[in-house]
Structure formats: C-alpha cells, structure tokens
Write a protein that holds these residues in place. Sequence first.
Motif, PDB file in Angstrom:
ATOM      1  N   ARG A  25       1.360  10.663   7.044  1.00  0.00           N
ATOM      2  CA  ARG A  25      -0.074  10.335   6.966  1.00  0.00           C
ATOM      3  C   ARG A  25      -0.331   8.932   7.509  1.00  0.00           C
ATOM      4  N   ALA A  26       0.529   7.986   7.144  1.00  0.00           N
ATOM      5  CA  ALA A  26       0.366   6.599   7.583  1.00  0.00           C
ATOM      6  C   ALA A  26       0.505   6.473   9.099  1.00  0.00           C
ATOM      7  N   ILE A  49       3.783  10.939   2.895  1.00  0.00           N
ATOM      8  CA  ILE A  49       2.965   9.722   2.932  1.00  0.00           C
ATOM      9  C   ILE A  49       3.215   8.972   4.234  1.00  0.00           C
ATOM     10  N   TYR A  50       4.461   8.924   4.660  1.00  0.00           N
ATOM     11  CA  TYR A  50       4.831   8.295   5.929  1.00  0.00           C
ATOM     12  C   TYR A  50       4.093   8.978   7.089  1.00  0.00           C
ATOM     13  N   GLN A  67       0.827  -1.204   0.000  1.00  0.00           N
ATOM     14  CA  GLN A  67       0.000   0.000   0.000  1.00  0.00           C
ATOM     15  C   GLN A  67       0.861   1.254   0.000  1.00  0.00           C
ATOM     16  N   TYR A  68       1.952   1.211   0.766  1.00  0.00           N
ATOM     17  CA  TYR A  68       2.874   2.350   0.791  1.00  0.00           C
ATOM     18  C   TYR A  68       3.443   2.603  -0.608  1.00  0.00           C
ATOM     19  N   ARG A  93       2.115   1.737  -3.449  1.00  0.00           N
ATOM     20  CA  ARG A  93       1.029   2.227  -4.320  1.00  0.00           C
ATOM     21  C   ARG A  93       0.779   3.714  -4.122  1.00  0.00           C
ATOM     22  N   LYS A  94       1.023   4.221  -2.936  1.00  0.00           N
ATOM     23  CA  LYS A  94       0.860   5.659  -2.672  1.00  0.00           C
ATOM     24  C   LYS A  94       2.082   6.449  -3.138  1.00  0.00           C
ATOM     25  N   VAL A  95       3.272   5.908  -2.903  1.00  0.00           N
ATOM     26  CA  VAL A  95       4.509   6.620  -3.229  1.00  0.00           C
ATOM     27  C   VAL A  95       4.746   6.684  -4.740  1.00  0.00           C
ATOM     28  N   GLU A  96       4.436   5.598  -5.438  1.00  0.00           N
ATOM     29  CA  GLU A  96       4.766   5.507  -6.865  1.00  0.00           C
ATOM     30  C   GLU A  96       4.223   6.666  -7.704  1.00  0.00           C
ATOM     31  N   ALA A 100       3.234   9.597  -6.730  1.00  0.00           N
ATOM     32  CA  ALA A 100       3.806  10.854  -6.237  1.00  0.00           C
ATOM     33  C   ALA A 100       5.239  11.016  -6.748  1.00  0.00           C
TER      34      ALA A 100
END
Length: 145
Positions: free
Chosen positions: A119-120, A116-117, A22-23, A25-28, A30
């Motif tokens: 937020r997680a 993203i980190y 999931q991380y 999928r969010k980072v890619e 961005a």
Amino acid sequence: MEGGDFNAREWPFFWITQTAGQYVRKVEPALRDIGLDIPRWRVLMCVVPGQAIGVTEIAELAIAKLPTMLKIIQRMEADGLVACAPRASDGRVTDVSLTERGLEARSRAWAVAKAIYERAFEEVSGSEEARLNKLLERIYSSLRS
C-alpha cells in the motif's frame, strides 16, 4: 543551513523518521490482531528460515540494545517461537533459529507487513524504490564510518 533557517520538512531525517513511525503505527495493530508485537516481529524478520543468527546480530538489525533483545528472545523461546543454542564454533555466542511455530508466526507477520508495504509503495515505481534503497544505504554507510 543555519539554525534560524531550519525547517524540519526540508530535512531528510524528518521524513525518514516520520515514514518509519507511520509504518510502525500501521503495522502494530495489524500484528496485534495475529498475536504479535513489534519486538517479536522484528526478531521474526531478522531470522532467516532454516538459518541461525546470533543474538548480537539480531539486536543490531532490529536496532535494539542487547539486554533488551535478550529479554525479547527469552520470551519468544518460552512462547515456542525460537530455539536458542550455543554456536558450535564459539560457545560464547548464542544462536537463534525459528521453530515450526516461529516459521508460522513469521509467515503471518510477513503477510501483514507486506500488505502495508505494498500500500505504501503502490505509487512508487520499481526503479524509484531501487534508487531510494541505494541512497539510504549510502547514507547509512556514511553514518557508520
């Protein structure tokens, strides 16, 4: 736990891989927005500014096969993000360091990943995060031995 009783959601490795996936999928996307991809991001995060690190060590940290990592680093060198040189103490080892352009890319990549980190982990306390890191480190060490 017997095979018939297996429930993936009760298996820690399910959650570890789901979380990591999931991380990514969010980072890619961005990273794509700032002209990077996951392999380049991993290299940029493995190379400490002002220091050199061997290609083999980068491959281990980034969980990539050495031939794959060599190709990634060659592309990054062609893009002006990293510089490669034989290690002074052992010419068989190729050391990688960040160029000025690589430092700028690392800074942009870190800003994306950090957002993203944060937020997680917004609902995770500092002590919970420290416990999680220690626990994962212990599990990792057990698997390496």
